[in-house]
Design a protein around this motif. Structure first.
Motif, PDB file in Angstrom:
ATOM      1  N   THR A 215       0.945  -1.345  -0.010  1.00 28.36           N
ATOM      2  CA  THR A 215      -0.057   0.023  -0.011  1.00 28.36           C
ATOM      3  C   THR A 215       0.993   1.295  -0.002  1.00 28.36           C
ATOM      4  O   THR A 215       1.663   1.452   0.649  1.00 28.36           O
ATOM      5  CB  THR A 215      -1.008   0.120   1.296  1.00 28.36           C
ATOM      6  OG1 THR A 215      -1.695  -1.082   1.282  1.00 28.36           O
ATOM      7  CG2 THR A 215      -1.935   1.367   1.386  1.00 28.36           C
ATOM      8  N   GLU A 216       0.508   2.041  -0.954  1.00 31.10           N
ATOM      9  CA  GLU A 216       1.603   3.238  -1.207  1.00 31.10           C
ATOM     10  C   GLU A 216       0.730   4.412  -0.467  1.00 31.10           C
ATOM     11  O   GLU A 216      -0.397   4.725  -0.752  1.00 31.10           O
ATOM     12  CB  GLU A 216       1.676   3.518  -2.680  1.00 31.10           C
ATOM     13  CG  GLU A 216       2.662   4.672  -2.911  1.00 31.10           C
ATOM     14  CD  GLU A 216       3.105   4.783  -4.497  1.00 31.10           C
ATOM     15  OE1 GLU A 216       4.140   4.637  -4.849  1.00 31.10           O
ATOM     16  OE2 GLU A 216       2.275   5.258  -5.097  1.00 31.10           O
ATOM     17  N   VAL A 217       1.343   5.296   0.204  1.00 27.00           N
ATOM     18  CA  VAL A 217       0.729   6.205   0.869  1.00 27.00           C
ATOM     19  C   VAL A 217       1.418   7.669   0.691  1.00 27.00           C
ATOM     20  O   VAL A 217       2.664   7.695   0.140  1.00 27.00           O
ATOM     21  CB  VAL A 217       0.657   6.164   2.358  1.00 27.00           C
ATOM     22  CG1 VAL A 217      -0.126   5.172   2.851  1.00 27.00           C
ATOM     23  CG2 VAL A 217       2.087   6.076   2.815  1.00 27.00           C
ATOM     24  N   ASP A 218       0.914   8.927   0.916  1.00 25.85           N
ATOM     25  CA  ASP A 218       1.341  10.085   0.582  1.00 25.85           C
ATOM     26  C   ASP A 218       2.068  10.886   1.901  1.00 25.85           C
ATOM     27  O   ASP A 218       2.147  10.071   2.685  1.00 25.85           O
ATOM     28  CB  ASP A 218       0.578  11.066  -0.020  1.00 25.85           C
ATOM     29  CG  ASP A 218      -0.697  11.579   0.762  1.00 25.85           C
ATOM     30  OD1 ASP A 218      -0.669  10.747   2.053  1.00 25.85           O
ATOM     31  OD2 ASP A 218      -1.861  11.970   0.470  1.00 25.85           O
ATOM     32  N   GLU A 219       2.519  12.046   1.809  1.00 23.01           N
ATOM     33  CA  GLU A 219       3.122  12.417   3.100  1.00 23.01           C
ATOM     34  C   GLU A 219       2.253  12.597   4.232  1.00 23.01           C
ATOM     35  O   GLU A 219       2.889  12.529   5.446  1.00 23.01           O
ATOM     36  CB  GLU A 219       3.313  13.833   2.593  1.00 23.01           C
ATOM     37  CG  GLU A 219       4.379  14.342   1.507  1.00 23.01           C
ATOM     38  CD  GLU A 219       3.432  14.535   0.023  1.00 23.01           C
ATOM     39  OE1 GLU A 219       2.281  13.961   0.133  1.00 23.01           O
ATOM     40  OE2 GLU A 219       3.882  15.103  -1.007  1.00 23.01           O
ATOM     41  N   VAL A 220       0.885  12.295   3.980  1.00 24.61           N
ATOM     42  CA  VAL A 220       0.237  12.449   5.332  1.00 24.61           C
ATOM     43  C   VAL A 220      -0.350  11.075   5.667  1.00 24.61           C
ATOM     44  O   VAL A 220      -1.459  10.960   6.316  1.00 24.61           O
ATOM     45  CB  VAL A 220      -1.094  13.641   5.277  1.00 24.61           C
ATOM     46  CG1 VAL A 220      -0.569  15.095   5.521  1.00 24.61           C
ATOM     47  CG2 VAL A 220      -1.835  13.369   4.130  1.00 24.61           C
TER      48      VAL A 220
ATOM     49  N   HIS B 262      -5.574   1.811  -8.216  1.00 24.95           N
ATOM     50  CA  HIS B 262      -4.942   3.542  -7.526  1.00 24.95           C
ATOM     51  C   HIS B 262      -5.950   3.888  -6.528  1.00 24.95           C
ATOM     52  O   HIS B 262      -7.485   3.320  -6.893  1.00 24.95           O
ATOM     53  CB  HIS B 262      -5.099   4.365  -8.755  1.00 24.95           C
ATOM     54  CG  HIS B 262      -3.632   4.144  -9.489  1.00 24.95           C
ATOM     55  ND1 HIS B 262      -2.468   4.542  -9.364  1.00 24.95           N
ATOM     56  CD2 HIS B 262      -3.682   3.518 -10.820  1.00 24.95           C
ATOM     57  CE1 HIS B 262      -1.634   4.379 -10.099  1.00 24.95           C
ATOM     58  NE2 HIS B 262      -2.411   3.640 -11.117  1.00 24.95           N
ATOM     59  N   THR B 263      -5.750   4.401  -5.735  1.00 28.15           N
ATOM     60  CA  THR B 263      -6.830   4.746  -4.426  1.00 28.15           C
ATOM     61  C   THR B 263      -6.567   6.451  -4.286  1.00 28.15           C
ATOM     62  O   THR B 263      -5.485   6.839  -3.921  1.00 28.15           O
ATOM     63  CB  THR B 263      -6.575   4.197  -3.414  1.00 28.15           C
ATOM     64  OG1 THR B 263      -6.906   2.814  -3.717  1.00 28.15           O
ATOM     65  CG2 THR B 263      -7.976   4.518  -2.393  1.00 28.15           C
TER      66      THR B 263
ATOM     67  N   PRO C  54      -2.957  20.168   5.242  1.00 28.51           N
ATOM     68  CA  PRO C  54      -2.639  21.199   6.344  1.00 28.51           C
ATOM     69  C   PRO C  54      -1.843  20.661   7.382  1.00 28.51           C
ATOM     70  O   PRO C  54      -1.535  21.371   8.364  1.00 28.51           O
ATOM     71  CB  PRO C  54      -4.058  21.523   6.626  1.00 28.51           C
ATOM     72  CG  PRO C  54      -4.788  20.414   6.554  1.00 28.51           C
ATOM     73  CD  PRO C  54      -4.539  19.618   5.303  1.00 28.51           C
ATOM     74  N   HIS C  55      -1.387  19.458   7.305  1.00 23.30           N
ATOM     75  CA  HIS C  55      -0.736  18.807   8.331  1.00 23.30           C
ATOM     76  C   HIS C  55       0.846  19.185   8.620  1.00 23.30           C
ATOM     77  O   HIS C  55       1.110  18.914   9.573  1.00 23.30           O
ATOM     78  CB  HIS C  55      -0.697  17.267   8.229  1.00 23.30           C
ATOM     79  CG  HIS C  55      -1.966  16.717   7.943  1.00 23.30           C
ATOM     80  ND1 HIS C  55      -3.006  16.435   8.919  1.00 23.30           N
ATOM     81  CD2 HIS C  55      -2.693  16.142   6.924  1.00 23.30           C
ATOM     82  CE1 HIS C  55      -4.083  15.929   8.590  1.00 23.30           C
ATOM     83  NE2 HIS C  55      -4.060  15.820   6.980  1.00 23.30           N
TER      84      HIS C  55
END
Length: 515
Positions: free
Chosen positions: A13-18, A55-56, A84-85
């Motif tokens: 599972t690939e995630v972004d910065e947050v 893709h999600t 905004p994190h």
């Protein structure tokens, strides 16, 4: 990553910065259903795995531009990654008002630029290009000199007082615009040169105050150590807003040509500009304790401490009342609560007592005196005009009890003494910092000065001689050290979100002593 099924499939599972999932990859080994596959696998030392990608959310095609896609694109371009994190909660309101003020400032700047061009002789056949060039050199020279002197004078105060200097920078800039618009009405020659040079000096002050204070604010906003990106995105926002302001301003300048219309438009834009800047800095919730915030925080927590009332009676300090959990009654303010109370322009070094606000009324502050921290020993010794002093070659006589002070603050990282200006009962606290002082010990010295002046300012404190001052200093220091009260103050404030490891009390270059 997870293993699923009998075929030992692996899910990535690939995630972004947050930590939001963006895609899922499922790897599975092929089934050996033919001799050809097995022979191929052996030749290459292994099998060819299969990877399924989901893709999600589903990726959009280049032609499927929706409002949400456009909004996401603008967020990526003009806001820091992970917004905004990745920034503090007060970043959005500050940038909103800051963008609006940049828009109004761009339009007002065009009006003042037109006035400057008229003042240097654009459109006048008798004007000399050389005189205009010399005027520009004079403006630039005076501005550079002002930059050096101003940075030397207030350089130390720019970071702890960044909100004040952020607003002061725009005040300087608006005054420069007014002088620019006045320049065509000033007689040519020395008077006009003085007006335009003064405007250049004010712009130089704006550059120093604005640039330095914005750097401190960016450091406050960055939460992930992304200071460089926050600065870069702030420049992008200011660039696009200024561009839009110039486009709108070109229409305004072409239609606003008369004297009255120009001044009415200019004053309205400058009033809007300063109002938006004021709203912007008011929305900032700094987490460091400068002098004003230290006054608010410590006076609130001290006034809510039930044992504080016993300091007014010397004999009560011998047997203070015991409580099982006295800290439960302490009123500790958060950075958001303090931001609503603090003033943008506050007198430097003032000791102001602001009790805890109630549900029925706002707290009424009381000015107790003034405090200087990190001063030299010479200024400490001659700080009291009421004491007889005589200075000879290499010799200084003072009535300050240095022996008693040194013994009293033997285990502290500072030395505090208070003097009285006379009948006005205005107290002046002077703090010597030892070379072992830290940010928290500086905060303790300021809290001690605030508490001591509070006790001495009470009607019951009639003895303002040396013995009475030393008695108050002794009792207030015992109060802060009793059962590690100040350490518990620090713990309670840290839990509220304050960063007490930042030294923000000194607004000038300080001195340290070794005893």
């Amino acid at each position: 990553m997870a293993l699923t099924g009998d075929s030992a499939a692996i899910t990535f599972t690939e995630v972004d910065e947050v930590n939001h999932p963006t895609a899922t990859y499922i790897y599975s080994e092929p089934a050996a259903d033919s001799a050809h596959h097995l022979t191929h696998d052996k030749k290459h030392g292994g099998g060819w795995g299969r990877v399924d990608v989901a893709h999600t959310p589903p990726s959009s095609t280049p032609t499927s531009w929706s409002s949400k896609t456009l909004l996401d694109f603008l967020v990526d371009v003009f806001l820091p990654a992970g917004y905004p994190h990745s920034v503090t909660n007060d970043y959005a309101p500050y940038q909103f008002f800051d963008s609006l003020q940049a828009f109004s400032s761009s339009i007002a700047g065009l009006l003042s630029s037109r006035a400057v061009l008229q003042g240097v002789g654009v459109g006048n056949a008798e004007a000399s290009p050389t005189s205009a060039l010399l005027l520009h050199i004079l403006q630039d020279t005076s501005g550079r000199i002002a930059t050096i002197l101003f940075a030397h004078r207030v350089g130390t105060a720019l970071e702890p007082e960044c909100k004040m200097y952020r607003l002061a920078a725009d005040v300087f800039n608006d005054l420069a615009m007014i002088l620019d618009c006045l320049s065509p009405m000033i007689p040519a020659g020395a008077p006009r040169v003085i007006v335009l040079s003064t405007a250049g000096v004010l712009r130089a002050l704006c550059g120093v105050a604005g640039g330095s204070s914005k750097a401190s604010l960016s450091a406050h906003f960055s939460r992930w150590g992304n200071l460089a990106e926050v600065n870069a995105k702030d420049s992008s926002q200011e660039t696009i807003i200024s561009l839009i302001g110039m486009l709108v301003g070109s229409v305004v300048v072409s239609h606003v040509t008369s004297f009255a219309a120009t001044w009415i438009t200019l004053l309205m834009l400058l009033a809007l500009h300063l109002s938006l800047n004021y709203a912007a800095v008011r929305s900032v919730q700094m987490t460091s304790l400068n002098r004003q915030r230290a006054n608010i925080v410590f006076s609130t927590i001290l006034s809510s401490d039930q044992e504080l009332t016993h300091l007014t009676l010397p004999e009560s300090t011998k047997q203070p009342p015991t409580q099982s959990h006295p800290q439960l009654a302490w009123k500790t303010l958060s950075p958001a609560q303090v931001a609503k109370q603090e003033k943008i322009f506050e007198r430097d070094g003032i000791l102001r007592w602001s009790p805890a606000p109630t549900t029925t009324s706002a707290p009424s502050s009381q000015v107790l005196g003034y405090c200087r921290i990190g001063i030299s020993l010479q200024h400490f010794l001659i700080s009291c005009p009421s004491f007889p002093l005589s200075v000879s070659t290499g010799t200084l006589r003072t009535a300050i009890p240095l022996a008693h002070l040194t013994a009293l603050y033997n285990k502290e990282d500072y030395i505090l003494y208070l003097t009285n200006s006379g009948k006005s009962r205005t107290w002046h606290a002077n703090i010597l910092l030892k070379n072992t002082s830290t940010a928290q010990s500086q905060l303790k010295s300021w809290a001690h000065a605030l508490l001591a002046t509070r006790v001495l300012s009470m009607p019951t404190s009639d003895n303002v001689e040396v013995e009475g001052i030393m008695d108050v200093l002794n009792r207030t220091l015992d109060f802060l050290n009793n059962d590690e009260r100040f350490v518990r103050y620090v713990t309670a404030l840290t839990e509220k979100g304050w960063d007490l490891n930042v030294a923000a009390l000194e607004t000038r270059s300080g001195r340290r002593i070794a005893v």
